[in-house]
Scaffold this active site. Structure first.
Site, mmCIF file in Angstrom:
data_model
loop_
_atom_site.group_PDB
_atom_site.id
_atom_site.type_symbol
_atom_site.label_atom_id
_atom_site.label_comp_id
_atom_site.label_asym_id
_atom_site.label_seq_id
_atom_site.Cartn_x
_atom_site.Cartn_y
_atom_site.Cartn_z
ATOM 1 C CG LEU A 41 -1.959 -1.033 1.423
ATOM 2 C CD1 LEU A 41 -2.645 -0.866 2.781
ATOM 3 C CD2 LEU A 41 -2.990 -0.977 0.308
ATOM 4 C CG ASP A 42 0.319 4.529 -2.699
ATOM 5 O OD1 ASP A 42 1.062 3.676 -3.223
ATOM 6 O OD2 ASP A 42 -0.485 5.242 -3.332
ATOM 7 N NE ARG A 43 6.361 7.633 3.276
ATOM 8 C CZ ARG A 43 7.424 7.311 4.025
ATOM 9 N NH1 ARG A 43 7.329 7.333 5.343
ATOM 10 N NH2 ARG A 43 8.560 7.002 3.458
#
Length: 234
Positions: A41-43
Site C-alpha cells: 500500500l502507499d505510505r
C-alpha cells in the site's frame, strides 16, 4: 497475517525510511518464522495489508495477487461527481519526473515505458455536487494507480499531496489522504475464502464527518449490488 496499516507508515524501506512495516515484521521472528509481505500500500493509504506467516502461505497469497484472484475494495472521497458514476477506466500509466519529484501520469500513445492500468469504480454516496464517496477496485497494481486515475478523470482524491488540483486542495484543507483499503477477498492458503475488512481510519473518519457520510451506508460488496449509490442533499 492481516494488518490494519495506518496512514503515514511505509510498507517497505527506502532512502531515509527506517520505520516501515517490513521491518516491524521482525517482531514475529527471523528466518522462516518471519512473515512475508505479499502486496503493498502507499505510505499515506490506510487499511488492509496481508503477510504470509510461512513461506508456503506467502507464496500462495502472492500467487493470488499475481493471477488477479484477489478482489480489493478501496474507499475514496473525491472532488466532484464522476459521470458515469460507475464503470472501468483503462488508462496506461508511466512514471515521469515532474519538478523535483516523480509522479505517475497517463502515458502518451506508443510510449514504450507505458504500463497497462485498469481501475473499476462505483459511486457509494455523494454530498451535493462537491464530493463523492467512491468504491475503487484496481484490476492492476501500478504505483499510485488509483490516485493517478482519479486525477485523470478530473476527480482527484481529497487530501492527496501529489495528485491534486487547486480546487481539491482547497476543499480538503486539513484532511489527510482520503483513500482507505477497506476490504480484501481472496482464496485462503488452507482452502476456502479469506475476507478481511479494515475499520475506518482516523483520516477517513475526519472526511466523513466533514462531508456528512456514514460508514453504515456502504454495501460491503458495492461492485456486485444491483442498485447504485444514493444522492445526498447539500
Amino acid at each position: 497475517l492481516a494488518l490494519n496499516k495506518p496512514a503515514g507508515l511505509a510498507v517497505q524501506g527506502g532512502t531515509k525510511t527506517r520505520n516501515h512495516v517490513d521491518r516491524l515484521l521482525s517482531a514475529w521472528g527471523e528466518g522462516l518464522a518471519r512473515p512475508r509481505l505479499v502486496h503493498r500500500l502507499d505510505r499515506d493509504t490506510s487499511g488492509v495489508l496481508l503477510a504470509g506467516k510461512t513461506p508456503p502461505a506467502a507464496a500462495r497469497l502472492a500467487g493470488s495477487f499475481a493471477r488477479r484472484r484477489a478482489e480489493k475494495t478501496y474507499w475514496a472521497l473525491v472532488l466532484g461527481h464522476p459521470r458515469p458514476q460507475d464503470g472501468i477506466l483503462s488508462l496506461p500509466l508511466v512514471k515521469k519526473g515532474v519538478g523535483d519529484r516523480e509522479l505517475v501520469v497517463p502515458a502518451e500513445p506508443k510510449d514504450p515505458r507505458a504500463e497497462p492500468a485498469e481501475t473499476e469504480f462505483t459511486l457509494i454516496s455523494r454530498a451535493g455536487d462537491r464530493v463523492s464517496w467512491m468504491a475503487l477496485r484496481p484490476h492492476t497494481g501500478r504505483t499510485h494507480q488509483l490516485r493517478a486515475h482519479m486525477l485523470a478523470m478530473g476527480h482527484p482524491i481529497l487530501g492527496d499531496p501529489k495528485y491534486n488540483t487547486p480546487e481539491s486542495v482547497a476543499l480538503s484543507a486539513g484532511l489527510g489522504l482520503q483513500l482507505h483499503a477497506r476490504r480484501l477477498s481472496l482464496p485462503h492458503p488452507s482452502g476456502g475464502l479469506l475476507v478481511v475488512e479494515a475499520p475506518v481510519s482516523p483520516e477517513m473518519k475526519a472526511g466523513f464527518a466533514r462531508f456528512g457520510f456514514d460508514a453504515s451506508e456502504a454495501d460491503p460488496e458495492p461492485f456486485r449490488r444491483p442498485g447504485r449509490g444514493a444522492r445526498r442533499g447539500n
